[in-house]
Write a protein that holds these residues in place. Sequence first.
Motif, mmCIF file in Angstrom:
data_model
loop_
_atom_site.group_PDB
_atom_site.id
_atom_site.type_symbol
_atom_site.label_atom_id
_atom_site.label_comp_id
_atom_site.label_asym_id
_atom_site.label_seq_id
_atom_site.Cartn_x
_atom_site.Cartn_y
_atom_site.Cartn_z
ATOM 1 N N ALA A 268 54.969 85.173 -8.462
ATOM 2 C CA ALA A 268 56.215 85.583 -8.961
ATOM 3 C C ALA A 268 57.370 84.847 -8.664
ATOM 4 C CB ALA A 268 56.267 86.979 -8.587
ATOM 5 N N GLY A 269 57.088 83.676 -7.831
ATOM 6 C CA GLY A 269 58.317 83.011 -7.154
ATOM 7 C C GLY A 269 58.775 83.468 -5.676
ATOM 8 N N VAL A 270 57.814 84.123 -5.084
ATOM 9 C CA VAL A 270 58.018 84.561 -3.879
ATOM 10 C C VAL A 270 57.143 84.132 -2.605
ATOM 11 C CG1 VAL A 270 58.470 86.592 -2.262
ATOM 12 C CG2 VAL A 270 59.007 86.627 -4.953
ATOM 13 N N GLU A 271 57.850 83.161 -1.855
ATOM 14 C CA GLU A 271 56.936 82.491 -0.867
ATOM 15 C C GLU A 271 57.128 83.254 0.418
ATOM 16 O OE1 GLU A 271 54.863 80.106 -1.456
ATOM 17 O OE2 GLU A 271 55.403 79.369 -3.385
ATOM 18 N N LEU A 272 56.101 84.033 0.771
ATOM 19 C CA LEU A 272 56.190 84.765 1.844
ATOM 20 C C LEU A 272 55.802 83.829 3.152
ATOM 21 C CD1 LEU A 272 53.991 87.894 0.896
ATOM 22 C CD2 LEU A 272 56.322 87.963 1.072
ATOM 23 N N LEU A 273 54.938 83.112 3.129
ATOM 24 C CA LEU A 273 54.662 82.105 4.453
ATOM 25 C C LEU A 273 55.464 81.005 4.357
ATOM 26 C CD1 LEU A 273 50.611 82.590 4.323
ATOM 27 C CD2 LEU A 273 52.189 83.448 6.153
ATOM 28 N N PRO A 274 55.744 80.622 5.697
ATOM 29 C CA PRO A 274 56.635 79.395 5.812
ATOM 30 C C PRO A 274 55.758 78.082 5.351
ATOM 31 C CG PRO A 274 55.964 80.125 7.936
ATOM 32 C CD PRO A 274 55.530 81.231 6.991
ATOM 33 N N GLY A 275 56.742 77.282 4.951
ATOM 34 C CA GLY A 275 56.024 75.867 4.634
ATOM 35 C C GLY A 275 56.560 74.877 5.529
ATOM 36 N N ILE A 276 56.351 73.496 5.087
ATOM 37 C CA ILE A 276 56.857 72.623 6.073
ATOM 38 C C ILE A 276 58.660 72.788 6.170
ATOM 39 C CG2 ILE A 276 57.192 70.177 6.001
ATOM 40 C CD1 ILE A 276 54.592 69.843 4.639
ATOM 41 N N GLY A 277 59.036 72.512 7.301
ATOM 42 C CA GLY A 277 60.546 72.839 7.468
ATOM 43 C C GLY A 277 60.865 74.002 7.447
ATOM 44 N N GLY A 278 59.969 75.081 7.408
ATOM 45 C CA GLY A 278 60.533 76.341 7.319
ATOM 46 C C GLY A 278 60.941 77.439 8.691
ATOM 47 N N LEU A 279 60.478 76.600 9.617
ATOM 48 C CA LEU A 279 60.554 77.178 10.997
ATOM 49 C C LEU A 279 61.538 76.366 11.635
ATOM 50 C CD1 LEU A 279 57.050 78.177 11.911
ATOM 51 C CD2 LEU A 279 58.660 79.588 10.928
ATOM 52 N N GLU A 280 62.757 76.628 11.791
ATOM 53 C CA GLU A 280 64.008 75.887 12.196
ATOM 54 C C GLU A 280 64.422 76.340 13.703
ATOM 55 O OE1 GLU A 280 68.582 75.552 11.631
ATOM 56 O OE2 GLU A 280 67.628 76.150 10.140
ATOM 57 N N PRO A 281 64.185 75.476 14.677
ATOM 58 C CA PRO A 281 64.295 75.921 16.161
ATOM 59 C C PRO A 281 65.715 75.751 16.642
ATOM 60 C CG PRO A 281 63.763 73.573 16.224
ATOM 61 C CD PRO A 281 63.954 74.043 14.442
ATOM 62 N N GLU A 282 65.926 76.641 17.713
ATOM 63 C CA GLU A 282 67.065 76.521 18.290
ATOM 64 C C GLU A 282 66.774 77.033 19.896
ATOM 65 O OE1 GLU A 282 70.148 79.443 16.850
ATOM 66 O OE2 GLU A 282 70.498 77.943 15.240
ATOM 67 N N CYS A 283 67.233 76.116 20.811
ATOM 68 C CA CYS A 283 66.813 76.417 22.263
ATOM 69 C C CYS A 283 67.894 75.905 22.933
ATOM 70 C CB CYS A 283 65.695 75.718 22.532
ATOM 71 S SG CYS A 283 64.931 76.109 24.311
ATOM 72 N N SER A 284 68.153 76.822 24.206
ATOM 73 C CA SER A 284 69.255 76.439 25.312
ATOM 74 C C SER A 284 69.022 75.094 26.038
ATOM 75 C CB SER A 284 69.302 77.675 26.080
ATOM 76 O OG SER A 284 68.056 78.047 26.642
ATOM 77 N N CYS A 285 67.553 74.712 25.748
ATOM 78 C CA CYS A 285 67.468 73.419 26.281
ATOM 79 C C CYS A 285 68.199 72.063 25.589
ATOM 80 C CB CYS A 285 65.906 73.057 26.460
ATOM 81 S SG CYS A 285 64.926 72.724 25.094
ATOM 82 N N GLU A 286 68.810 72.520 24.378
ATOM 83 C CA GLU A 286 69.506 71.923 23.587
ATOM 84 C C GLU A 286 68.656 70.317 22.737
ATOM 85 O OE1 GLU A 286 72.736 70.329 25.742
ATOM 86 O OE2 GLU A 286 73.823 72.242 25.956
ATOM 87 N N ALA A 287 67.286 70.919 22.881
ATOM 88 C CA ALA A 287 66.462 69.867 22.196
ATOM 89 C C ALA A 287 66.655 70.071 20.570
ATOM 90 C CB ALA A 287 65.039 70.201 22.220
#
Length: 432
Positions: free
Chosen positions: A126-145
């Motif tokens: 139906a055109g809906v991707e429930l699970l993340p794919g490559i690049g779907g999880l974007e990181p943010e951290c106070s260690c500034e990596a």
Amino acid sequence: MNDSDGPERTFAALPPAAGRGFASSWWGQAWLKALEDTALDGQQLKKGRRLAREGRVGAVSVRPGRITALVQDRDSTAYRSDVLLPQLSEAEWDRFLDMASERSGHIAALLDREMPPHLVEDAAAAGVELLPGIGGLEPECSCEAWDHCPHTGALCYQVARLLDQDPFVLLLMRGREERRLLDELQVRSAARAVREASGAAPEPADPLAGQGVPHGVRADEAFAARDILPPLPAPPPLPAEPGLPPSLDAETDPVAGVDPAALEVLAADSAVRAFAMLADALAEGHERQPVAHGLTPEQDAVRLAADIRPDGQLSTRLASASGRQRADLDAAVRAWQYGGTAALAVLDEEWLPGPEELARARAQLAAAWEEGEGPQLRAAYNRWTATGSGAQVRYGRDGRWWPYRKERGRWVPAGPADDDPAGALAGALSDA
């Protein structure tokens, strides 16, 4: 696990995971595969896996588009780590809900905290991707990596354990909390069952789908689903008083044609009327009252003038809005105060009663006084004027009598309606 009332869930820190994998469900493993395929440095993920295994990930907050936790290094330095996952659009949720509601097995699986492969496959179709794919999880951290660091990696490994327990964690990240999602699925399933039972044709495609407009449900379908929906919340309590409108007294000049003082009057009037409507709606027996007829713009202008007692330019504007000269607005306001729209109609209309109404009116007038004692009346349409005086009674379309008297050459209302023409005329004669 603590479940908040809003679109956010907070999960208590999990104990160390020594000697066990982080995901046993296939969807949890798919989550970790998206992480491992996205991260550029596998060594950073290994460090993150070790931190998660040692129980160094604190409470995890999950909300639409984001997961957050404090993660401690081995030297006990704490970092705030976030991982972002794109939310589904309204159009995508609409397609997912339509797809899931078509198969009762999909709803049953979700209620059992399962996410079977065919549900994900049908969603993808139906055109809906429930699970993340490559690049779907974007990181943010106070260690500034700039890429996935040990802290965001540890957070993702910990979330994989949460996903094992409850796939609704993923659906919340995608933008829908559990209760709302299940309610929407139940409503659509019930609506579908009603249509199938009645043999109705499928509904046409929603022309607003994909345009950011919330999907609605037909009233009859919602009524049919009433037994499976949660109860409505209690009505809101009545405030102590109407709200205060904003002040429009600004340093900048208003746009041409805009009168701030008039807008403030309208805002204050709207607050008072809204308060009165809410009080009426919350009153016992309100549901048995007839629906009130709306006012025309001309009638509403008279009502507003009666409520706020305007002067100067505002009075002139209201007179114009009511379709009257300013000198005539006072009589209209007086009529409104005596009887609202019915009194306004008597002020404005000159009509000839039908034969039956005319006979009934004459009979009432004849019975009101002893023979030879009543005033001499001159009839013109629905108006009877006492000769030699400045008094008049007008017959309304509702069969009531309205007293009038002449002031400075104009007939003006002299009191509320009366069922007895003699009582109405007596009041007008005494005033005259």
